[in-house]
Motif scaffolding. Structure first.
Motif, PDB file in Angstrom:
ATOM      1  N   ALA A 159       0.833  -1.201   0.000  1.00  0.00           N
ATOM      2  CA  ALA A 159       0.000   0.000   0.000  1.00  0.00           C
ATOM      3  C   ALA A 159       0.863   1.245   0.000  1.00  0.00           C
ATOM      4  CB  ALA A 159      -0.918  -0.010   1.213  1.00  0.00           C
ATOM      5  N   PRO A 160       0.521   2.258  -0.798  1.00  0.00           N
ATOM      6  CA  PRO A 160       1.317   3.489  -0.860  1.00  0.00           C
ATOM      7  C   PRO A 160       1.398   4.178   0.505  1.00  0.00           C
ATOM      8  CG  PRO A 160      -0.286   3.399  -2.641  1.00  0.00           C
ATOM      9  CD  PRO A 160      -0.622   2.280  -1.715  1.00  0.00           C
ATOM     10  N   VAL A 228      -4.725  -3.476  15.392  1.00  0.00           N
ATOM     11  CA  VAL A 228      -5.680  -4.396  14.769  1.00  0.00           C
ATOM     12  C   VAL A 228      -5.827  -4.103  13.283  1.00  0.00           C
ATOM     13  CG1 VAL A 228      -8.059  -5.233  14.804  1.00  0.00           C
ATOM     14  CG2 VAL A 228      -6.938  -4.619  16.949  1.00  0.00           C
ATOM     15  N   TYR A 229      -5.868  -2.807  12.950  1.00  0.00           N
ATOM     16  CA  TYR A 229      -6.170  -2.414  11.569  1.00  0.00           C
ATOM     17  C   TYR A 229      -5.038  -2.725  10.592  1.00  0.00           C
ATOM     18  CZ  TYR A 229      -7.304   0.380   7.497  1.00  0.00           C
ATOM     19  OH  TYR A 229      -7.568   0.772   6.212  1.00  0.00           O
ATOM     20  N   VAL A 230      -3.817  -2.427  10.958  1.00  0.00           N
ATOM     21  CA  VAL A 230      -2.690  -2.564  10.018  1.00  0.00           C
ATOM     22  C   VAL A 230      -2.559  -3.984   9.470  1.00  0.00           C
ATOM     23  CG1 VAL A 230      -0.175  -2.455   9.792  1.00  0.00           C
ATOM     24  CG2 VAL A 230      -1.412  -0.581  10.904  1.00  0.00           C
ATOM     25  N   LEU A 235      -3.362  -7.745   4.918  1.00  0.00           N
ATOM     26  CA  LEU A 235      -3.842  -9.011   4.363  1.00  0.00           C
ATOM     27  C   LEU A 235      -4.861  -8.768   3.245  1.00  0.00           C
ATOM     28  CD1 LEU A 235      -4.289 -11.121   7.634  1.00  0.00           C
ATOM     29  CD2 LEU A 235      -2.557 -11.438   5.859  1.00  0.00           C
ATOM     30  N   PHE A 236      -5.757  -7.811   3.468  1.00  0.00           N
ATOM     31  CA  PHE A 236      -6.751  -7.479   2.448  1.00  0.00           C
ATOM     32  C   PHE A 236      -6.067  -6.967   1.182  1.00  0.00           C
ATOM     33  CE2 PHE A 236      -8.865  -3.822   0.458  1.00  0.00           C
ATOM     34  CZ  PHE A 236      -9.984  -4.446  -0.078  1.00  0.00           C
ATOM     35  N   TYR A 237      -5.092  -6.102   1.352  1.00  0.00           N
ATOM     36  CA  TYR A 237      -4.407  -5.505   0.196  1.00  0.00           C
ATOM     37  C   TYR A 237      -3.672  -6.565  -0.621  1.00  0.00           C
ATOM     38  CZ  TYR A 237      -1.764  -2.096  -2.504  1.00  0.00           C
ATOM     39  OH  TYR A 237      -1.236  -1.353  -3.542  1.00  0.00           O
ATOM     40  N   ARG A 238      -3.001  -7.461   0.070  1.00  0.00           N
ATOM     41  CA  ARG A 238      -2.269  -8.513  -0.631  1.00  0.00           C
ATOM     42  C   ARG A 238      -3.223  -9.455  -1.363  1.00  0.00           C
ATOM     43  NH1 ARG A 238       2.084 -10.156   4.141  1.00  0.00           N
ATOM     44  NH2 ARG A 238       3.439  -8.294   3.886  1.00  0.00           N
TER      45      ARG A 238
END
Length: 242
Positions: A159-160, A228-230, A235-238
């Motif tokens: 992610a940028p 929690v978010y990072v 995982l979502f981005y990948r």
């Protein structure tokens, strides 16, 4: 398909939190704690807002493309004006999601309460988790939206950086909003009176120890949400763009 399943899980978690609040009253004869039901509904507003913003963008993009020849340089401006307004409206309600962390104080329990402690532990923990899930889901949608619009997510480099700065700023502002809601009893719609809100905040911060209190709550909440978010967003981005 995976994103839809995740969204359904978030919706079910909110529904379960609401059901437990009602069951507490129906099963054990306790008074229905209506503020919690209201907070569950307000907590889900950022998710709805994020989805509506994306839906509006999907509708707006082809319309602007069709008008590009007539509007010329006006297309990017209209698009970004929409994004700024939609994001600001979403941001106003974002603190309502992580506000539910503060419900773990068990302030709804009475000294002679017949509701078992184990039930209230599960009940308030579910409430808190639903708020965190709402915050993560809505921020994930908005951050991904900006990445798709500004950068090329198919590059595989992660992610940028600008999107992480955006997410970090939102988390910190959300934590500050939690403080305003818990200690100054401020609601999202109170921004309609900015001068009154500013005076109330300044007078509050002038009290001894308040600045340290603000810093402690904002930092602790922001760190918790970020931890929690990072990994969830990574995982979502990948899974979505790698």
């Amino acid at each position: 398909m995976g994103a839809l399943v995740d969204l359904i899980a978030v919706v079910l978690l909110n529904a379960y939190a609401a059901v437990l609040i009602v069951l507490r009253s129906r099963v054990y004869g306790a008074a229905l704690y209506r503020p919690m039901l209201v907070n569950v509904a307000l907590s889900f507003v950022p998710v709805v807002g994020a989805l509506v913003a994306v839906a509006g963008l999907l509708f707006l993009a082809p319309v602007l493309s069709a008008l590009a020849g007539q509007l010329r340089g006006g297309v990017p401006f209209i698009l970004w004006a929409y994004l700024v307004v939609a994001t600001l409206l979403w941001l106003l309600f974002f603190p309502n999601a992580i506000y539910l962390i503060t419900e773990l104080n068990f302030s709804h329990r009475a000294a002679n309460d017949e509701v078992p402690l184990w039930f209230d532990i599960i009940h308030t923990l579910t409430l808190t988790l639903s708020g965190i899930a709402n915050a993560i889901a809505s921020l994930l949608i908005v951050q991904a939206e900006f990445i798709v619009l500004i950068a090329d997510p198919s590059g595989g480099a992660g992610a940028p950086a600008f999107s992480w700065f955006f997410a970090g700023a939102v988390i910190v502002l959300g934590a500050f909003g939690v403080y305003l809601g818990r200690y100054l009893r401020v609601n999202s719609w109170d921004v309609k009176h900015p001068a009154s809100l500013a005076r109330k905040l300044v007078n509050h911060l002038r009290e001894p120890g308040r600045a340290l209190e603000v810093g402690g709550l904002v930092l602790s909440h922001a760190v918790l949400v970020a931890l929690v978010y990072v990994p969830v967003f990574t995982l979502f981005y990948r899974a979505s763009f790698a």
